[in-house]
Design an enzyme around this catalytic site. Structure first.
Site, mmCIF file in Angstrom:
data_model
loop_
_atom_site.group_PDB
_atom_site.id
_atom_site.type_symbol
_atom_site.label_atom_id
_atom_site.label_comp_id
_atom_site.label_asym_id
_atom_site.label_seq_id
_atom_site.Cartn_x
_atom_site.Cartn_y
_atom_site.Cartn_z
ATOM 1 N N CYS A 152 -1.527 -7.487 -13.686
ATOM 2 C CA CYS A 152 -2.941 -7.124 -13.539
ATOM 3 C C CYS A 152 -3.368 -6.083 -14.564
ATOM 4 O O CYS A 152 -4.527 -6.057 -14.981
ATOM 5 C CB CYS A 152 -3.207 -6.585 -12.135
ATOM 6 S SG CYS A 152 -3.074 -7.812 -10.824
ATOM 7 N N HIS B 41 -5.268 -13.789 -6.190
ATOM 8 C CA HIS B 41 -5.309 -14.261 -7.574
ATOM 9 C C HIS B 41 -4.029 -15.044 -7.858
ATOM 10 O O HIS B 41 -2.957 -14.737 -7.317
ATOM 11 C CB HIS B 41 -5.384 -13.107 -8.568
ATOM 12 C CG HIS B 41 -6.760 -12.589 -8.825
ATOM 13 N ND1 HIS B 41 -6.998 -11.289 -9.230
ATOM 14 C CD2 HIS B 41 -7.976 -13.190 -8.781
ATOM 15 C CE1 HIS B 41 -8.301 -11.111 -9.387
ATOM 16 N NE2 HIS B 41 -8.906 -12.245 -9.128
#
Length: 312
Positions: free
Chosen positions: A294, A200
Site C-alpha cells: 500500500c 483491495h
C-alpha cells in the site's frame, strides 16, 4: 454492463459511451525523466498519517497511530528499497489527507500511461489532484475515468507479466476493469473479493514474478480462485490468519520479497521456491488497513517488457 472473467482489451464496443479521457501532455511542468535505470517507486512520507475516519474494518479512530513509530517503519521500507538499488521518488504529504501515504492507490501504471484513481470514499478524493499533478510532472500520459466509476489504482489492479488482474466488490467497480484494460491495451482477469477485511486486491493477492502469485483463497469467490489458477502457473496459498497480518501486501524486487512481519510463517516455503524474504514491522500502517504494498507504487510497470517487444 457485465464483465467477462477474461476480457480482452478490445472488448469494449465502440458503440458504448466513452468512460474516460486522456489529458494533453504537460510539457512545461518539468524536464522529462530518462526511461532507463533501476525500478522507480513512488512513496509519500507519513507526516500527516493517522486514523481520522473509518472506511475499512481495520480503521478505528480511537486506535491512535504512534507517529514516531510510523515514521520509523516507513523509513525502514524506504531504506530497504534504496538498499536493493531502487530509485524512490517522493510525493509531498498534505495536511488533512492522512491516507496519501498509501501511494499504491494513485493509479494504474503501464509503461508511460497511468489511469488516475477515482476513490470510492469522499474522504480520499482530495488526494486525486496531487497524484494527477505528480504524474503529469513526470510526463506520463494521464487518463481520467468518469466520475461515476470507482477505481482505486494499483490497490485493485496488479500485473502478472503483461496480464492485468483486477479486483472488485468493495472499492472498485467491475465495469472499470474493461475500461482500464482498453486504455492500457492489455487483457484483464476480473476477480470478485468477498471478505471486507481484504477490501483491495493487494491485501490478498501478490505477484512474485511472471508465473507466481501469493493468494489468500478465502478472500475470493470459488469462481475467481479458479480464474487465478487458470492463468497463473504457480499459486502459493497463504492461510487466512497469515494474510490477516498483511503478508500478501508485499512487493518483489528481483527475487526478494518485502512484506510485513506477518509473512514470517511463509518464509521457509518461499525460500524453497528461490525467494529471499525481508519482513518489516508495519503495525502502525495496519491500523489504517495498509502495509508494504500500500505504501508503494512502482512507476515503471510494463516499461521493460515494451522495450523488449519494440526491439524485437
Amino acid at each position: 454492463m457485465t464483465t467477462s472473467p477474461f476480457a480482452p482489451a478490445e472488448a469494449v464496443a465502440s458503440s458504448e459511451r466513452v468512460r474516460f479521457r486522456e489529458l494533453p501532455a504537460q510539457g512545461a511542468i518539468g524536464p522529462e525523466r530518462p526511461r532507463s535505470g533501476p525500478l522507480s517507486i513512488l512513496m509519500c512520507r507519513p507526516e500527516f498519517f493517522g486514523v481520522e475516519y473509518e472506511i475499512n474494518p481495520w480503521m478505528h479512530v480511537e486506535n491512535r497511530v504512534d507517529n514516531p513509530r510510523a515514521r520509523a517503519q516507513w523509513q525502514s521500507l524506504y531504506d530497504t528499497y534504496l538498499g536493493l538499488g531502487q530509485a524512490v521518488e517522493l510525493l509531498a504529504p498534505v495536511k488533512g489527507l492522512p491516507d496519501m501515504v498509501f501511494t499504491a492507490n494513485a493509479g494504474v501504471v503501464w509503461d508511460d500511461h497511468v489511469v488516475l484513481t477515482r476513490f470510492h470514499h469522499h474522504q480520499r478524493q482530495g488526494e486525486e489532484p496531487y497524484f494527477q499533478r505528480f504524474f503529469q510532472s513526470r510526463h506520463m500520459k494521464v487518463i481520467l475515468l468518469d466520475d461515476e466509476l470507482s477505481m482505486e489504482g494499483a490497490g485493485d489492479f496488479l500485473f502478472v507479466g503483461n496480464l492485468l488482474f483486477a479486483g472488485y466488490g468493495f472499492r472498485t467497480d467491475e465495469e472499470a476493469h474493461r475500461v482500464v484494460a482498453q486504455m492500457l491495451g492489455v487483457d484483464v482477469v476480473s476477480l470478485h473479493l468477498i471478505d471486507d477485511r481484504f477490501y483491495h486486491l493487494d491485501t490478498c493477492f501478490s505477484p512474485l514474478d511472471d508465473h507466481t502469485v501469493l493468494v489468500n483463497p478465502r478472500a475470493f469467490t470459488p469462481e475467481s480462485l479458479e480464474r487465478i489458477r487458470a492463468h497463473v502457473p504457480r499459486v502459493i496459498e497463504v492461510p487466512e490468519e497469515v494474510a490477516a497480518g498483511f503478508a500478501c501486501n508485499a512487493t518483489t524486487i528481483g527475487n526478494t520479497i518485502i512484506s510485513s512481519t506477518g509473512m514470517e510463517p511463509m518464509v521457509p516455503q518461499l525460500r524453497e521456491f528461490g525467494f529471499d524474504v525481508i519482513c518489516l514491522e508495519m503495525n502502525e500502517f495496519m491500523k489504517a488497513g495498509g502495509g508494504v504494498r500500500c505504501l508503494t507504487l512502482p512507476l515503471d510497470i510494463g516499461r521493460a517488457m515494451n522495450q523488449v517487444e519494440s526491439a524485437s
